[in-house]
Design a protein around this motif. Sequence first.
Motif, PDB file in Angstrom:
ATOM      1  N   ASP A  85       0.807  -1.234   0.000  1.00 57.14           N
ATOM      2  CA  ASP A  85       0.000   0.000   0.000  1.00 57.14           C
ATOM      3  C   ASP A  85       0.835   1.277   0.000  1.00 57.14           C
ATOM      4  N   ASN A 128       1.410   7.713  -0.394  1.00 53.29           N
ATOM      5  CA  ASN A 128       0.272   7.660  -1.325  1.00 53.29           C
ATOM      6  C   ASN A 128      -0.578   8.922  -1.242  1.00 53.29           C
ATOM      7  N   ARG A 140      -1.493  11.122  -4.535  1.00 55.76           N
ATOM      8  CA  ARG A 140      -2.864  11.572  -4.864  1.00 55.76           C
ATOM      9  C   ARG A 140      -2.888  13.099  -5.039  1.00 55.76           C
ATOM     10  N   ASP A 156     -10.788   5.082  -1.625  1.00 55.28           N
ATOM     11  CA  ASP A 156     -10.573   3.808  -0.938  1.00 55.28           C
ATOM     12  C   ASP A 156     -11.623   2.781  -1.337  1.00 55.28           C
TER      13      ASP A 156
END
Length: 329
Positions: free
Chosen positions: A142, A186, A190, A267
Amino acid sequence: MATIRDVAKRAGVSVATVSRVLNQNGYVNEETEKRVRQAMEELNYKPNEVARALFKKTSKTVGLIVPDITNPFFPELVRAVEDVMNIYDYTVILCNSDEKAEKEREYIEVLKQKYVDGVILTTNQFAPEEVEEWDVPIVVLDRPLHERYPSVVADNYGGARLATRHLYEIGCRRIAHIQGPTHVINAIERFRGYQDEMKALGLGDRQFVIQGNYQLKQAKEAVMDALAKQEIDGIFAGNDAMAVGALKAVQQSGLRVPEDIAIIGYDGIPLTEMTTPELSTVSQPIYEMGAMAARILIKQIERKPLEKLHYQLPVQLVVRQSTSRRGLT
Ligand code: RIB
Protein backbone atom coordinates in the motif's frame (compact mmCIF):
# COMPACT_ATOMS: atom_id res chain seq x y z
CA MET A 1 3.91 -27.69 33.26
CA ALA A 2 5.59 -30.78 31.82
CA THR A 3 8.98 -30.33 30.15
CA ILE A 4 10.67 -32.26 27.36
CA ARG A 5 12.71 -34.04 30.08
CA ASP A 6 9.54 -35.25 31.83
CA VAL A 7 8.32 -36.70 28.52
CA ALA A 8 11.70 -38.42 27.88
CA LYS A 9 11.68 -39.95 31.39
CA ARG A 10 8.08 -41.14 31.08
CA ALA A 11 8.71 -42.70 27.65
CA GLY A 12 12.09 -44.17 28.70
CA VAL A 13 13.99 -42.42 25.90
CA SER A 14 16.54 -39.60 25.60
CA VAL A 15 15.61 -35.90 25.26
CA ALA A 16 17.16 -36.04 21.78
CA THR A 17 14.69 -38.77 20.76
CA VAL A 18 11.75 -36.67 22.00
CA SER A 19 13.14 -33.70 20.04
CA ARG A 20 13.37 -35.83 16.87
CA VAL A 21 9.74 -36.86 17.30
CA LEU A 22 8.71 -33.25 17.90
CA ASN A 23 10.58 -31.85 14.91
CA GLN A 24 10.03 -34.89 12.68
CA ASN A 25 13.65 -35.01 11.72
CA GLY A 26 16.00 -37.96 12.03
CA TYR A 27 15.00 -41.66 12.46
CA VAL A 28 12.70 -42.85 15.30
CA ASN A 29 11.17 -46.32 15.12
CA GLU A 30 7.39 -46.58 15.12
CA GLU A 31 7.09 -48.17 18.56
CA THR A 32 9.33 -45.54 20.18
CA GLU A 33 7.44 -42.66 18.52
CA LYS A 34 4.16 -44.14 19.76
CA ARG A 35 5.55 -44.28 23.36
CA VAL A 36 6.78 -40.69 23.14
CA ARG A 37 3.45 -39.37 21.84
CA GLN A 38 1.59 -41.30 24.53
CA ALA A 39 3.83 -39.74 27.21
CA MET A 40 3.16 -36.26 25.75
CA GLU A 41 -0.59 -36.87 25.93
CA GLU A 42 -0.51 -38.27 29.50
CA LEU A 43 1.60 -35.29 30.68
CA ASN A 44 -0.39 -32.78 28.58
CA TYR A 45 2.98 -31.61 27.24
CA LYS A 46 2.98 -28.39 25.15
CA PRO A 47 6.17 -27.79 23.14
CA ASN A 48 7.91 -24.49 23.82
CA GLU A 49 7.20 -22.59 20.58
CA VAL A 50 10.13 -20.21 21.07
CA ALA A 51 12.51 -23.14 21.54
CA ARG A 52 11.06 -24.79 18.42
CA ALA A 53 11.47 -21.53 16.49
CA LEU A 54 15.12 -21.38 17.56
CA PHE A 55 15.72 -25.02 16.61
CA LYS A 56 13.79 -25.06 13.34
CA LYS A 57 14.65 -21.47 12.54
CA THR A 58 10.99 -20.92 11.70
CA SER A 59 8.20 -19.78 13.96
CA LYS A 60 5.40 -20.12 11.35
CA THR A 61 4.47 -16.56 12.22
CA VAL A 62 4.66 -13.36 10.20
CA GLY A 63 4.39 -9.76 11.30
CA LEU A 64 2.00 -7.22 9.74
CA ILE A 65 2.42 -3.55 10.63
CA VAL A 66 -0.43 -1.19 9.73
CA PRO A 67 -0.69 2.52 10.60
CA ASP A 68 -4.31 2.87 11.77
CA ILE A 69 -6.54 -0.10 12.59
CA THR A 70 -9.42 2.30 13.35
CA ASN A 71 -9.59 3.25 9.65
CA PRO A 72 -11.93 0.76 7.88
CA PHE A 73 -9.46 0.44 5.00
CA PHE A 74 -7.03 -1.57 7.14
CA PRO A 75 -9.27 -4.31 8.63
CA GLU A 76 -10.13 -5.42 5.06
CA LEU A 77 -6.42 -5.37 4.14
CA VAL A 78 -5.53 -7.32 7.31
CA ARG A 79 -8.30 -9.85 6.67
CA ALA A 80 -6.89 -10.62 3.22
CA VAL A 81 -3.35 -11.12 4.57
CA GLU A 82 -4.64 -13.36 7.37
CA ASP A 83 -6.80 -15.48 5.03
CA VAL A 84 -3.86 -16.28 2.77
CA MET A 85 -1.37 -16.76 5.59
CA ASN A 86 -3.70 -19.20 7.34
CA ILE A 87 -3.89 -21.32 4.19
CA TYR A 88 -0.13 -21.87 4.60
CA ASP A 89 -0.46 -22.45 8.39
CA TYR A 90 1.11 -19.13 9.33
CA THR A 91 -0.11 -17.00 12.21
CA VAL A 92 -0.23 -13.23 11.67
CA ILE A 93 1.00 -10.93 14.44
CA LEU A 94 -0.86 -7.66 13.83
CA CYS A 95 0.87 -4.42 14.92
CA ASN A 96 -0.95 -1.06 14.85
CA SER A 97 1.52 1.84 14.74
CA ASP A 98 -0.85 4.86 14.87
CA GLU A 99 1.23 6.37 12.04
CA LYS A 100 4.07 6.77 14.56
CA ALA A 101 7.57 5.84 13.31
CA GLU A 102 8.80 5.26 16.89
CA LYS A 103 6.01 2.75 17.53
CA GLU A 104 6.85 1.00 14.25
CA ARG A 105 10.47 0.63 15.38
CA GLU A 106 9.35 -0.79 18.74
CA TYR A 107 7.18 -3.33 16.95
CA ILE A 108 10.03 -4.39 14.72
CA GLU A 109 12.11 -5.18 17.82
CA VAL A 110 9.24 -7.29 19.21
CA LEU A 111 8.83 -9.13 15.89
CA LYS A 112 12.57 -9.85 15.73
CA GLN A 113 12.48 -11.33 19.23
CA LYS A 114 9.61 -13.57 18.15
CA TYR A 115 11.63 -14.87 15.21
CA VAL A 116 8.90 -14.09 12.69
CA ASP A 117 9.54 -15.65 9.29
CA GLY A 118 8.66 -12.46 7.40
CA VAL A 119 7.06 -9.04 7.67
CA ILE A 120 4.48 -7.13 5.64
CA LEU A 121 4.89 -3.39 6.06
CA THR A 122 2.32 -0.67 5.40
CA THR A 123 4.49 2.32 6.15
CA ASN A 124 7.02 4.51 4.44
CA GLN A 125 8.60 5.89 7.60
CA PHE A 126 11.61 3.58 7.78
CA ALA A 127 14.94 4.39 6.21
CA PRO A 128 15.78 1.54 3.75
CA GLU A 129 19.02 0.76 5.59
CA GLU A 130 17.01 0.22 8.79
CA VAL A 131 14.88 -2.38 7.06
CA GLU A 132 17.87 -4.04 5.42
CA GLU A 133 19.44 -5.10 8.72
CA TRP A 134 16.35 -7.07 9.80
CA ASP A 135 17.42 -10.03 7.67
CA VAL A 136 13.89 -11.41 7.14
CA PRO A 137 11.76 -11.42 3.99
CA ILE A 138 9.81 -8.18 3.67
CA VAL A 139 6.91 -7.15 1.44
CA VAL A 140 5.78 -3.54 1.27
CA LEU A 141 2.01 -3.10 0.97
CA ASP A 142 0.00 0.00 0.00
CA ARG A 143 2.78 2.51 0.72
CA PRO A 144 6.05 2.09 -1.28
CA LEU A 145 9.21 2.05 0.84
CA HIS A 146 12.17 1.29 -1.41
CA GLU A 147 12.56 -0.40 -4.80
CA ARG A 148 14.64 -3.23 -3.34
CA TYR A 149 11.59 -4.62 -1.49
CA PRO A 150 8.73 -6.37 -3.29
CA SER A 151 5.68 -4.13 -3.19
CA VAL A 152 1.94 -4.20 -3.86
CA VAL A 153 0.30 -0.80 -4.26
CA ALA A 154 -2.66 0.69 -6.13
CA ASP A 155 -2.48 3.41 -8.77
CA ASN A 156 -2.75 6.38 -6.43
CA TYR A 157 -1.69 9.00 -9.00
CA GLY A 158 -4.04 7.71 -11.70
CA GLY A 159 -6.89 7.35 -9.22
CA ALA A 160 -6.52 10.97 -8.13
CA ARG A 161 -6.64 12.18 -11.73
CA LEU A 162 -9.78 10.08 -12.24
CA ALA A 163 -11.50 11.62 -9.20
CA THR A 164 -10.57 15.17 -10.16
CA ARG A 165 -11.63 14.73 -13.77
CA HIS A 166 -14.96 13.23 -12.68
CA LEU A 167 -15.76 16.37 -10.66
CA TYR A 168 -14.89 18.51 -13.67
CA GLU A 169 -17.08 16.40 -15.96
CA ILE A 170 -20.15 16.93 -13.75
CA GLY A 171 -19.60 20.69 -13.95
CA CYS A 172 -17.34 21.54 -10.98
CA ARG A 173 -14.86 24.32 -11.59
CA ARG A 174 -13.79 25.23 -8.03
CA ILE A 175 -12.41 21.88 -6.95
CA ALA A 176 -10.65 21.52 -3.59
CA HIS A 177 -8.48 18.56 -2.54
CA ILE A 178 -8.29 17.30 1.04
CA GLN A 179 -4.73 15.99 1.21
CA GLY A 180 -3.73 13.12 3.47
CA PRO A 181 -0.71 13.25 5.82
CA THR A 182 2.18 14.98 4.06
CA HIS A 183 4.63 12.20 5.11
CA VAL A 184 2.51 9.42 3.59
CA ILE A 185 3.69 8.52 0.12
CA ASN A 186 0.27 7.66 -1.32
CA ALA A 187 -1.19 10.93 -0.02
CA ILE A 188 1.60 12.73 -1.87
CA GLU A 189 0.85 10.73 -5.04
CA ARG A 190 -2.86 11.57 -4.86
CA PHE A 191 -2.04 15.24 -4.32
CA ARG A 192 0.24 15.15 -7.38
CA GLY A 193 -2.55 13.53 -9.42
CA TYR A 194 -4.96 16.28 -8.35
CA GLN A 195 -2.45 18.99 -9.27
CA ASP A 196 -1.65 17.54 -12.69
CA GLU A 197 -5.28 16.96 -13.59
CA MET A 198 -6.24 20.48 -12.55
CA LYS A 199 -3.49 21.85 -14.81
CA ALA A 200 -4.59 19.60 -17.67
CA LEU A 201 -8.16 20.91 -17.25
CA GLY A 202 -6.98 24.53 -17.36
CA LEU A 203 -7.71 25.01 -13.66
CA GLY A 204 -4.10 25.07 -12.52
CA ASP A 205 -4.54 28.51 -10.98
CA ARG A 206 -7.70 27.45 -9.12
CA GLN A 207 -6.21 24.69 -6.98
CA PHE A 208 -7.32 24.75 -3.35
CA VAL A 209 -5.74 22.31 -0.87
CA ILE A 210 -7.23 21.51 2.52
CA GLN A 211 -4.73 19.77 4.81
CA GLY A 212 -6.03 16.52 6.28
CA ASN A 213 -4.54 13.57 8.13
CA TYR A 214 -6.69 10.72 6.78
CA GLN A 215 -8.97 11.12 9.82
CA LEU A 216 -12.73 11.84 9.64
CA LYS A 217 -13.09 14.34 12.50
CA GLN A 218 -10.10 16.47 11.58
CA ALA A 219 -11.33 16.64 7.97
CA LYS A 220 -14.74 17.89 9.10
CA GLU A 221 -13.14 20.73 11.08
CA ALA A 222 -10.76 21.61 8.23
CA VAL A 223 -13.58 21.73 5.64
CA MET A 224 -15.72 23.88 7.95
CA ASP A 225 -12.85 26.38 8.07
CA ALA A 226 -12.28 26.20 4.31
CA LEU A 227 -15.94 26.82 3.47
CA ALA A 228 -15.76 30.06 5.43
CA LYS A 229 -12.80 31.23 3.33
CA GLN A 230 -13.24 29.84 -0.14
CA GLU A 231 -16.03 29.23 -2.62
CA ILE A 232 -15.94 25.53 -3.49
CA ASP A 233 -18.25 23.46 -5.72
CA GLY A 234 -16.34 20.16 -5.66
CA ILE A 235 -14.22 18.28 -3.11
CA PHE A 236 -11.85 15.38 -3.84
CA ALA A 237 -10.95 13.85 -0.48
CA GLY A 238 -7.73 11.80 -0.33
CA ASN A 239 -9.55 8.96 1.47
CA ASP A 240 -13.12 7.98 2.30
CA ALA A 241 -12.86 8.82 6.01
CA MET A 242 -12.07 12.43 5.11
CA ALA A 243 -14.86 12.43 2.51
CA VAL A 244 -17.34 11.49 5.26
CA GLY A 245 -15.96 14.33 7.40
CA ALA A 246 -16.32 16.71 4.46
CA LEU A 247 -19.93 15.61 3.89
CA LYS A 248 -20.75 16.38 7.52
CA ALA A 249 -19.10 19.80 7.27
CA VAL A 250 -20.91 20.78 4.05
CA GLN A 251 -24.30 19.71 5.36
CA GLN A 252 -23.66 21.33 8.76
CA SER A 253 -22.91 24.55 6.87
CA GLY A 254 -26.41 24.44 5.39
CA LEU A 255 -25.20 23.48 1.92
CA ARG A 256 -26.45 20.55 -0.19
CA VAL A 257 -24.51 17.63 -1.66
CA PRO A 258 -24.24 17.36 -4.66
CA GLU A 259 -26.36 20.38 -5.66
CA ASP A 260 -24.05 22.96 -4.02
CA ILE A 261 -20.88 20.92 -3.49
CA ALA A 262 -20.09 17.53 -5.03
CA ILE A 263 -17.84 15.21 -2.99
CA ILE A 264 -15.76 12.19 -3.97
CA GLY A 265 -13.59 10.08 -1.68
CA TYR A 266 -10.88 7.43 -2.13
CA ASP A 267 -10.57 3.81 -0.94
CA GLY A 268 -14.01 2.21 -1.53
CA ILE A 269 -14.81 1.29 2.09
CA PRO A 270 -18.42 0.09 2.77
CA LEU A 271 -19.16 3.19 4.91
CA THR A 272 -19.46 5.25 1.69
CA GLU A 273 -22.66 3.36 0.85
CA MET A 274 -24.19 4.17 4.25
CA THR A 275 -24.06 7.97 4.12
CA THR A 276 -26.83 10.25 2.82
CA PRO A 277 -26.23 10.96 0.00
CA GLU A 278 -24.11 7.89 -0.73
CA LEU A 279 -20.54 8.89 -1.46
CA SER A 280 -18.80 8.49 -4.80
CA THR A 281 -15.28 7.18 -4.44
CA VAL A 282 -12.25 5.75 -6.19
CA SER A 283 -12.24 2.14 -5.12
CA GLN A 284 -8.95 0.43 -4.30
CA PRO A 285 -8.71 -3.39 -4.70
CA ILE A 286 -8.08 -3.65 -0.95
CA TYR A 287 -8.58 -7.39 -0.45
CA GLU A 288 -6.65 -8.25 -3.62
CA MET A 289 -3.73 -6.06 -2.51
CA GLY A 290 -3.49 -7.79 0.86
CA ALA A 291 -3.83 -11.28 -0.60
CA MET A 292 -1.18 -10.60 -3.24
CA ALA A 293 1.27 -9.25 -0.66
CA ALA A 294 0.76 -12.37 1.47
CA ARG A 295 1.34 -14.69 -1.48
CA ILE A 296 4.56 -12.85 -2.38
CA LEU A 297 5.78 -13.13 1.23
CA ILE A 298 5.12 -16.89 1.28
CA LYS A 299 7.20 -17.25 -1.91
CA GLN A 300 10.02 -15.28 -0.32
CA ILE A 301 9.94 -17.33 2.89
CA GLU A 302 10.05 -20.51 0.79
CA ARG A 303 12.91 -18.96 -1.24
CA LYS A 304 10.95 -19.34 -4.47
CA PRO A 305 11.67 -16.89 -7.34
CA LEU A 306 9.30 -13.95 -7.83
CA GLU A 307 7.95 -13.33 -11.35
CA LYS A 308 8.30 -9.61 -10.65
CA LEU A 309 9.07 -7.34 -7.72
CA HIS A 310 6.55 -4.51 -7.92
CA TYR A 311 2.81 -4.67 -8.53
CA GLN A 312 0.57 -1.65 -9.10
CA LEU A 313 -3.11 -2.59 -9.20
CA PRO A 314 -5.74 -0.51 -11.02
CA VAL A 315 -8.41 1.46 -9.16
CA GLN A 316 -12.03 2.03 -10.16
CA LEU A 317 -14.30 5.10 -10.22
CA VAL A 318 -17.54 4.39 -8.31
CA VAL A 319 -20.18 7.04 -9.06
CA ARG A 320 -22.92 7.48 -6.44
CA GLN A 321 -25.31 10.25 -5.34
CA SER A 322 -22.67 12.67 -3.97
CA THR A 323 -21.53 13.43 -7.53
CA SER A 324 -24.68 12.54 -9.45
CA ARG A 325 -24.66 14.38 -12.75
CA ARG A 326 -26.09 17.89 -12.35
CA GLY A 327 -26.53 20.77 -14.74
CA LEU A 328 -23.85 23.09 -13.39
CA THR A 329 -22.45 25.71 -15.75
O1 RIB B 1 -7.75 5.52 4.42
C1 RIB B 1 -6.45 5.16 4.80
C2 RIB B 1 -5.49 5.39 3.71
O2 RIB B 1 -4.22 4.93 4.14
C3 RIB B 1 -5.88 4.62 2.46
O3 RIB B 1 -6.13 5.49 1.37
C4 RIB B 1 -4.76 3.66 2.21
O4 RIB B 1 -4.20 3.79 0.93
C5 RIB B 1 -3.77 3.86 3.35
O5 RIB B 1 -2.50 4.15 2.91
